[in-house]
Write an enzyme that holds these catalytic residues in place. Structure first.
Site, PDB file in Angstrom:
ATOM      1  N   ASP A 105     -42.030  -4.655   7.361  1.00 28.02           N
ATOM      2  CA  ASP A 105     -41.308  -6.260   7.324  1.00 28.02           C
ATOM      3  C   ASP A 105     -41.111  -6.710   9.025  1.00 28.02           C
ATOM      4  O   ASP A 105     -40.307  -7.692   8.958  1.00 28.02           O
ATOM      5  CB  ASP A 105     -40.025  -6.277   6.825  1.00 28.02           C
ATOM      6  N   ASP A 165     -47.098  -9.719   0.260  1.00 25.92           N
ATOM      7  CA  ASP A 165     -45.951 -10.437   1.299  1.00 25.92           C
ATOM      8  C   ASP A 165     -46.489  -9.769   2.534  1.00 25.92           C
ATOM      9  O   ASP A 165     -46.028 -10.450   3.404  1.00 25.92           O
ATOM     10  CB  ASP A 165     -44.477  -9.650   0.905  1.00 25.92           C
TER      11      ASP A 165
END
Ligand code: GLY
Length: 383
Positions: A105, A165
């Site tokens: 992330d 993602d």
């Protein structure tokens, strides 16, 4: 109007910007209140509302960089230095994540905060953080798989999970190559985008959420949809990440295959019988109780921002710009917080993870972030 103490600029803004700025000013106030009560001093940014309370997260949370990003966007939209001061302060809180190799992330955290900060200030300190973060993210790349590993959790379930993602984290790598001249970051980003294009998509260009690989051979082991309704279903935010991710990859590489991929993903979503007429998707295109299912405004905001950009590249006559405009209007008319409510989040009615019954029909900071980004893209195109 000068919204923040200490600000000096007076730049007229349209009503849409003013409304957003008033909400985020409230969110700042509410966030500062919760921060003061946080004895460990580890909570750095707002994420959502949980049981009626503002929920703040530590820097390691995947959403920690979005609030700083919202503040940078408001600075850009208004020219008001008060926003810049707040953006600087909330950006610093994310810095230590540049060393965190335990997750993919990095782009969400560092690019939304430091990336925007660097774009607007050219601070050499911000540049160094971006480069270090890209180096750390690169350690998660496996050449056999040709992708960056997303998650380390649930190791009993997946060996080398890659989620759709993860396309969003590639922007940080493209930037690092531009800043350093070291092409290895670019090459990793391109390999990841190619592997994802090969394995994440079904024939109709909908995307699975998680592809699990064998890290020794690179073979696909599982195709799952963790945050969606079922493995075979199309989780809406995942489709939005794909649309945004391949549009961004086209911007960075000019590889026409990425543009075609983004166009195909857009076609899948807009031709889907379960796409509502206001273009704010239900949380999953295949959710069983449509129309009595929660929407996901975050997916709509990501789509709007992506479509504004896609409209500048695509030669297809698909009305991407008009669709983005329609999403923005509908979000504002139906899904925005009433002024002074929702602890200052601009938008309500997003869905974080329905299968975990978490953040369902709530504000989410990343919905606000992509909404502000879309606003900026619309404004820049009009100017
Ligand atoms: N990246 C996590 C999510 O979209 O929920």
């Amino acid at each position: 109007m000068c919204l923040l103490a200490g600000c000096s600029a007076h730049i007229p803004t349209d009503g849409r910007v003013d409304k957003a700025a008033h909400q985020i000013q409230l969110l700042l106030k509410e966030t500062d209140k919760v921060k003061e009560q946080n004895e460990q001093r580890n909570l750095v940014a707002p994420r959502t509302i949980e049981a009626g309370r503002l929920k703040l997260v530590p820097s390691r949370d995947w959403t920690s960089g979005f609030f700083a990003g919202c503040l940078w966007y408001l600075y850009e939209l208004t020219g008001d230095n008060g926003w810049k001061e707040q953006a600087i302060s909330y950006t610093i809180d994310i810095e230590k994540e540049k060393f965190n190799a335990g997750t993919h992330d990095m782009g969400f955290k560092i690019y939304c905060s430091y990336g925007n900060g660097y774009r607007l200030t050219h601070s050499p300190q911000y540049r160094d953080v971006i480069i270090k973060a890209a180096k750390t993210l690169s350690t998660r790349y496996n050449a056999k798989v040709g992708a960056i590993r997303s998650w380390d959790h649930n190791q009993d379930k997946w060996e080398f999970p890659v989620i759709i993602d993860n396309m969003m984290n590639l922007e940080l790598l493209f930037e690092a190559t531009k800043l350093t001249g070291d092409s290895s970051f670019y090459q990793i980003a391109v390999a990841h985008a190619n592997t994802t294009m090969e394995n994440h998509f079904r024939e109709d260009f909908s995307s699975w959420h998680v592809i699990d690989y064998n890290p020794e051979t690179g073979a696909v082991v599982h195709r799952h949809t963790h945050q969606g309704y079922a493995h075979h279903s199309a989780w809406s935010r995942g489709q939005a990440w794909a649309l945004y991710g391949y549009t961004m990859c086209y911007r960075e590489t000019h590889d026409p295959r990425y543009l075609q991929q983004a166009e195909a993903v857009a076609a899948y979503m807009f031709n889907h019988p379960n796409m509502p007429s206001d273009f704010v998707p239900y949380w999953d295109f295949d959710a069983p109780d449509i129309p009595a299912e929660p929407r996901d405004v975050s997916a709509a905001a990501i789509m709007a921002s992506a479509l504004y950009e896609l409209s500048t590249f695509s030669e297809k006559n698909e009305g991407y710009y008009a669709k983005a405009d329609a999403i923005m209007r509908n979000i504002e008319d139906t899904y925005a917080s009433r002024p002074g409510t929702n602890k200052g989040f601009i938008l309500g009615h997003s869905t974080g993870s329905k299968p975990s019954d978490s953040e369902v029909d709530e504000p989410l900071i990343y919905a606000d972030y992509y909404y502000l980004e879309a606003m900026l893209r619309a404004k820049n195109r009009l100017n």
